[in-house]
Design a protein around this motif. Sequence first.
Motif, PDB file in Angstrom:
ATOM      1  N   GLU A 167     -10.092   7.192   1.149  1.00 51.62           N
ATOM      2  CA  GLU A 167      -9.083   6.731   0.304  1.00 51.62           C
ATOM      3  C   GLU A 167      -8.418   5.358   0.883  1.00 51.62           C
ATOM      4  OE1 GLU A 167      -7.041  10.543  -1.284  1.00 51.62           O
ATOM      5  OE2 GLU A 167      -7.740  10.945   0.840  1.00 51.62           O
ATOM      6  N   LEU A 168      -8.929   4.990   1.780  1.00 46.12           N
ATOM      7  CA  LEU A 168      -8.085   3.873   2.678  1.00 46.12           C
ATOM      8  C   LEU A 168      -9.350   3.140   3.229  1.00 46.12           C
ATOM      9  CD1 LEU A 168      -4.946   5.698   4.022  1.00 46.12           C
ATOM     10  CD2 LEU A 168      -4.865   4.188   2.015  1.00 46.12           C
ATOM     11  N   HIS A 185      -6.612   1.550  -5.446  1.00 46.86           N
ATOM     12  CA  HIS A 185      -6.615   0.474  -4.156  1.00 46.86           C
ATOM     13  C   HIS A 185      -6.681  -1.059  -4.776  1.00 46.86           C
ATOM     14  CE1 HIS A 185     -10.760  -0.477  -5.203  1.00 46.86           C
ATOM     15  NE2 HIS A 185     -10.970   0.819  -5.189  1.00 46.86           N
ATOM     16  N   GLU A 186      -6.389  -2.002  -3.820  1.00 45.46           N
ATOM     17  CA  GLU A 186      -6.662  -3.179  -4.354  1.00 45.46           C
ATOM     18  C   GLU A 186      -7.666  -3.715  -5.261  1.00 45.46           C
ATOM     19  OE1 GLU A 186      -5.945  -5.798  -1.048  1.00 45.46           O
ATOM     20  OE2 GLU A 186      -4.188  -5.003  -0.594  1.00 45.46           O
ATOM     21  N   TRP A 194      -4.960   0.412   6.066  1.00 45.87           N
ATOM     22  CA  TRP A 194      -5.719   1.756   6.145  1.00 45.87           C
ATOM     23  C   TRP A 194      -5.390   2.133   7.596  1.00 45.87           C
ATOM     24  CZ3 TRP A 194      -6.643  -3.405   7.724  1.00 45.87           C
ATOM     25  CH2 TRP A 194      -7.372  -3.726   8.853  1.00 45.87           C
ATOM     26  N   LEU A 214      -9.152  -3.392   1.121  1.00 54.16           N
ATOM     27  CA  LEU A 214      -8.606  -2.912  -0.197  1.00 54.16           C
ATOM     28  C   LEU A 214      -7.180  -2.348   0.044  1.00 54.16           C
ATOM     29  CD1 LEU A 214     -11.744  -0.944  -1.230  1.00 54.16           C
ATOM     30  CD2 LEU A 214     -10.900  -3.312  -1.830  1.00 54.16           C
ATOM     31  N   GLY A 215      -6.751  -2.731   0.986  1.00 51.80           N
ATOM     32  CA  GLY A 215      -5.208  -2.516   1.420  1.00 51.80           C
ATOM     33  C   GLY A 215      -4.878  -1.926   2.815  1.00 51.80           C
ATOM     34  N   THR A 229       0.966  -1.286   0.203  1.00 53.14           N
ATOM     35  CA  THR A 229       0.136   0.009   0.049  1.00 53.14           C
ATOM     36  C   THR A 229       0.850   1.262  -0.006  1.00 53.14           C
ATOM     37  OG1 THR A 229      -1.955  -1.369   1.185  1.00 53.14           O
ATOM     38  CG2 THR A 229      -1.796   1.131   1.178  1.00 53.14           C
TER      39      THR A 229
END
Length: 285
Positions: free
Chosen positions: A241-242, A78-79, A249, A246-247, A62
């Motif tokens: 955004e995080l 993101h992923e 955070w 999805l990655g 990330t």
Amino acid sequence: MSLKRSLNRALAATTGLQVRKAPRPSAPPPPPAAPVYHEPAAEDRLLRRPVFVISSIRSGSTLLRMMLDTHSRLRAPHELHISRLEVGYGSSVSEYAMQNLGLERGDLEHLLWDRVLHRELVRSGKDFIVEKTPGNVFCHERIRDSWPDARFLVLLRHPESIARSWHESDPAKRPYEKAVTDVLRHVEAVDRARETLDDACTVRYEDITADPGRELRRLCRFLGLDYEPGMVDYGRKGDPELKRGLGDWRANIRTGTVQPGRALPGSGEVHPALLPYCDSWGYTS
């Protein structure tokens, strides 16, 4: 009269219920066959020279993607987990129709993956996309088959640091030994990918945190791009955004700057199962 029949009559008279023989458990369905696909024609792909990060979980992917995304020509979202997007047939006729176009299920999935990534790239207005889902490590050969011009960045981190980070992210759910087992599967896959992707650019998480400017310059050279100093300070990030799943955070990644990495494990602090990969990747403990 059999005992079962007597019980059934008695139950039926009082409750309306009957004893029935339990059905035999059915055998589990066979695993789905690996999708068939062909080498793509040039016109089959909208994307050109996409970039894929190959790494284990908890390896700093990330952080790497946040810095790459600040480059004026790179879009690193993101992923996306594109390898989990699958195509099915609504009928045998639809399957037959696609096969008569020369498209097997794997070909259709590749078209879908390409379209999703290309859509995100177009929306960004940039030139190249970077996809960093850790699950890529388990399908890197298929990714290369789908995009023969794809470029790969292999991201390494000390295997013991990966295991500890994975454990600490949820200690109740992942005791240390379970974390090692989880991480070992990823580390083994990264090691196989390093042998297969002999033209990839390898970078270490520890080197990124120690001297991000130097490592980003090296990655930009590999990608044929000019280095942009703003890549190091990618900017403070918030919840939109995080997102978990999805990655990364957590607090460190939200600061917008590269944080110091944890100290490398000392002698005798590495799980025995991870030692071969520490040696293979050039980490000494």
